[in-house]
Design an enzyme around this catalytic site. Structure first.
Site, PDB file in Angstrom:
ATOM      1  N   ARG A 119     -10.372 -11.497   1.836  1.00 62.42           N
ATOM      2  CA  ARG A 119     -11.473 -12.251   1.351  1.00 62.42           C
ATOM      3  C   ARG A 119     -10.688 -14.105   1.447  1.00 62.42           C
ATOM      4  O   ARG A 119     -11.733 -14.515   1.290  1.00 62.42           O
ATOM      5  CB  ARG A 119     -11.683 -12.053  -0.297  1.00 62.42           C
ATOM      6  CG  ARG A 119     -10.423 -11.458  -0.875  1.00 62.42           C
ATOM      7  CD  ARG A 119     -10.916 -11.130  -2.122  1.00 62.42           C
ATOM      8  NE  ARG A 119     -11.214  -9.739  -2.528  1.00 62.42           N
ATOM      9  CZ  ARG A 119     -11.728  -8.136  -2.989  1.00 62.42           C
ATOM     10  NH1 ARG A 119     -11.405  -8.829  -4.445  1.00 62.42           N
ATOM     11  NH2 ARG A 119     -11.562  -7.255  -2.307  1.00 62.42           N
ATOM     12  N   LYS A 156       0.674  -0.915  -0.203  1.00 60.65           N
ATOM     13  CA  LYS A 156      -0.159   0.236   0.030  1.00 60.65           C
ATOM     14  C   LYS A 156       0.791   1.047   0.739  1.00 60.65           C
ATOM     15  O   LYS A 156       1.667   1.149   0.354  1.00 60.65           O
ATOM     16  CB  LYS A 156      -0.680   0.047   1.453  1.00 60.65           C
ATOM     17  CG  LYS A 156      -1.922  -0.847   1.623  1.00 60.65           C
ATOM     18  CD  LYS A 156      -2.945  -0.872   2.611  1.00 60.65           C
ATOM     19  CE  LYS A 156      -4.013  -1.832   2.325  1.00 60.65           C
ATOM     20  NZ  LYS A 156      -5.430  -1.617   1.366  1.00 60.65           N
TER      21      LYS A 156
END
Ligand code: BES
Ligand code: MN
Ligand code: ZN
Length: 539
Positions: free
Chosen positions: A398, A324
């Site tokens: 997920r 990130k």
């Protein structure tokens, strides 16, 4: 009232209730004695609500009129000064004068809170109620006031018991929110805020006879809710070098000493044997071992199907090899807020003694880049047997949830709700107002929507149709872990859907609602109010 001394169960506010023998504000004869008894309580502040319509009522027995008599003209003086306008959430603080003592008034202050002009038909909306309650706790907080008395009947003479319960529950929730102090609850994190303990620490709810039972129950529910919210907030706010997967596991286990919750951890060997290849692939880049936490509240019969809550527990999300950008990356310590809300909700469920079975399941690990981390392009096999091509290691939520969602099949759940700070796209779609809700089950959708509205911890339905599944196609595995930028929160939900076909399921994306950034940075405790209200409505 006794104050807690231990750090773990420290409430910044204590709630209690009291019943007045008579307090019927529609009856001319009763208002005065009820008010007199109320004002004779030794409290720093009595809170009374009044509407615009009350301002000019001249009939004997009406609230402001009788109050004015008891307070020797204080209300009239405030009115003359222009301090009393009845506007929604307006605050007018009356302080004790010599005339009060003569009339036997022991309360040091009376806070008159404006109800505005609620429609006579629909009554006071919960939103409007919350607005004035929030304003009131701001007034009470941070000054010399230590104890306050909330006079329930003044908030709606004709309100039905159900409305009163919702209002009172919400009042406790909002009082808890106003008085939460991270620095007080976590003295080990010692910093200056510790000195700013809020003196406001006691809230007494006074009810009249016909609603007393309901109010008492609602206060108890609010109290249990605040405990759960506070714990969820603490876990979210703690720094990622403290709140590790191990810490989450220890915290969950620690609850066994104070409640009847049963907590179990899977060993890494067990996770491997179960084939949780997707979850373990996220964990493999970190020096800190992953944990798989199972919490049980056995409130129902053993044969009853449980409600299962699954929380995303990434204790820090760097993005992994798909690193990130640095800006506000510290906020990725909040990437375990789904897990925190599950721990908090299980605590609340236990304190409430809910007569149903609730199971909390938390896959937790860090998402770190390292020589051992997964690469974009890696293919992993999930516990369900489906294979996943990891195209972006930052779509890790997920990947840990899918194995947990397969694992919970064994509980034959009546419903599974997963809670996750899953996508930045959800923040773009819904901001900080609503959590995203994804489900095909009409009952779950309706019940969660209702629970959200009752607790003002709201959800907004998002799509989940098959058409979006196209975006998850992979040339090399059963699916890719990302679906591109369009409808990013929907494709993430669609990914999870592939692992939840065996039970009714809903997914809550709390990326925009679980914490606040900027100057007010901090965990919100959401969606504990939603989940606790959902469970309460189920029993
Ligand atoms: N934890 C983040 C989601 C997130 C980001 C929540 C910012 C709140 C604020 C999640 O693991 C993530 O990184 N998601 C990616 C998915 C993408 C790579 C498909 C995202 O949202 O950018
Ligand atoms: Mn991520
Ligand atoms: Zn994440």
């Amino acid at each position: 009232m006794e104050k807690n001394t231990t750090n773990d169960f420290l409430m910044q506010i204590q709630f209690s209730t009291k019943t007045l023998a008579q307090a019927d504000f529609d009856s001319v004869k009763k208002a005065k004695p009820a008010l007199a008894r109320l004002l004779a309580l030794a409290t720093d502040c009595v809170i009374l609500a009044y509407g615009k319509a009350d301002l000019n009522k001249k009939t004997p027995g009406s609230l402001l009129l009788e109050l004015d008599v008891l307070l020797g003209g204080s209300v009239t003086r405030a009115k003359v000064a222009g301090d009393l306008n009845g506007k929604e959430a307006s605050q007018c603080l009356l302080r004790a004068e010599a005339s009060w003592l003569k009339a036997g008034v022991k309360a040091k202050r009376v806070l008159l809170v404006g109800l505005g002009d609620p429609s006579p038909k629909a009554g006071l909306s919960l939103q409007s109620y919350a607005k004035l309650a929030k304003a009131t706790f701001k007034t009470l907080s941070g000054g010399a006031i230590e104890s306050a008395t909330w006079f329930v009947p003044s908030f709606g003479a004709n309100a039905d018991a159900d409305t009163v319960v919702k209002q009172v529950r919400l009042t406790a929730q909002l009082a808890g929110e106003q008085t939460y102090r991270f620095g007080v609850r976590q003295p080990a994190m010692k910093f200056k805020a510790v000195e700013h303990v809020d003196p406001f620490q006691e809230l007494l709810f006074v009810a009249c006879k016909d609603t007393a039972k309901a109010v008492q129950v609602a206060v108890h529910q609010g109290e249990a809710l605040v405990e759960g919210m506070n714990l969820a907030k603490d876990l979210g706010n703690l720094p990622p070098n403290v709140c590790t997967p191990t810490y989450l596991a220890k915290t969950a286990q620690g609850l066994m000493k104070k409640t009847k919750l049963k907590v179990e951890l899977l060993t890494k060997k067990q996770m491997e044997a179960l084939g949780m290849g997707s979850f373990l692939s996220v964990a493999q880049g970190s020096e800190t071992p992953p944990q798989f936490i199972i919490m049980r509240h056995n409130g129902g019969k053993a044969s009853e199907a449980p409600t299962v809550l699954v929380g995303k527990g990434i204790t820090f999300d760097t993005g992994g090899i798909s690193l990130k950008p640095g800006e506000a990356m510290d906020e990725m310590k909040y990437d375990m807020c789904g897990a925190a809300s599950v721990v908090g909700t299980l605590l609340s469920a236990s304190l409430l003694g809910l007569k149903q079975n609730v199971i909390g399941v938390i896959p937790t690990c860090e998402n770190m880049p390292s020589g051992k981390a997964t690469r974009p392009g890696d293919i992993v096999k999930s516990m369900s047997g489906q294979t996943i091509e990891i195209l972006n290691t930052d779509a890790e939520g997920r990947l840990i949830l899918c194995d947990a969602l397969t694992y919970v099949e064994r509980f034959k759940p009546k419903a599974v709700i997963d809670i996750a700070t899953l996508t930045g796209a959800c923040v773009i779609a819904l901001g900080a107002v609503h959590s995203g809700m994804f489900s095909d089950d009409n009952h779950l959708l309706a019940d969660l929507t209702q629970a959200g509205n009752d607790s003002l911890d709201t959800v907004w339905r998002m799509p989940l149709d098959a058409a979006y599944q196209e975006q998850l196609k992979s040339n090399f595995a059963d699916m890719a872990n990302i679906g591109g930028r369009p409808a990013g929160s929907v494709t993430a939900a669609c990914f999870l859907k592939r692992f939840t076909e065996k039970y009714p399921w809903a997914h809550l994306d709390i990326a925009g609602t679980a914490w606040k950034g900027g100057a007010a940075k901090g965990s919100t405790g959401r969606p504990v109010p939603l989940l606790v209200n959902y469970l309460l409505a189920q029993s």
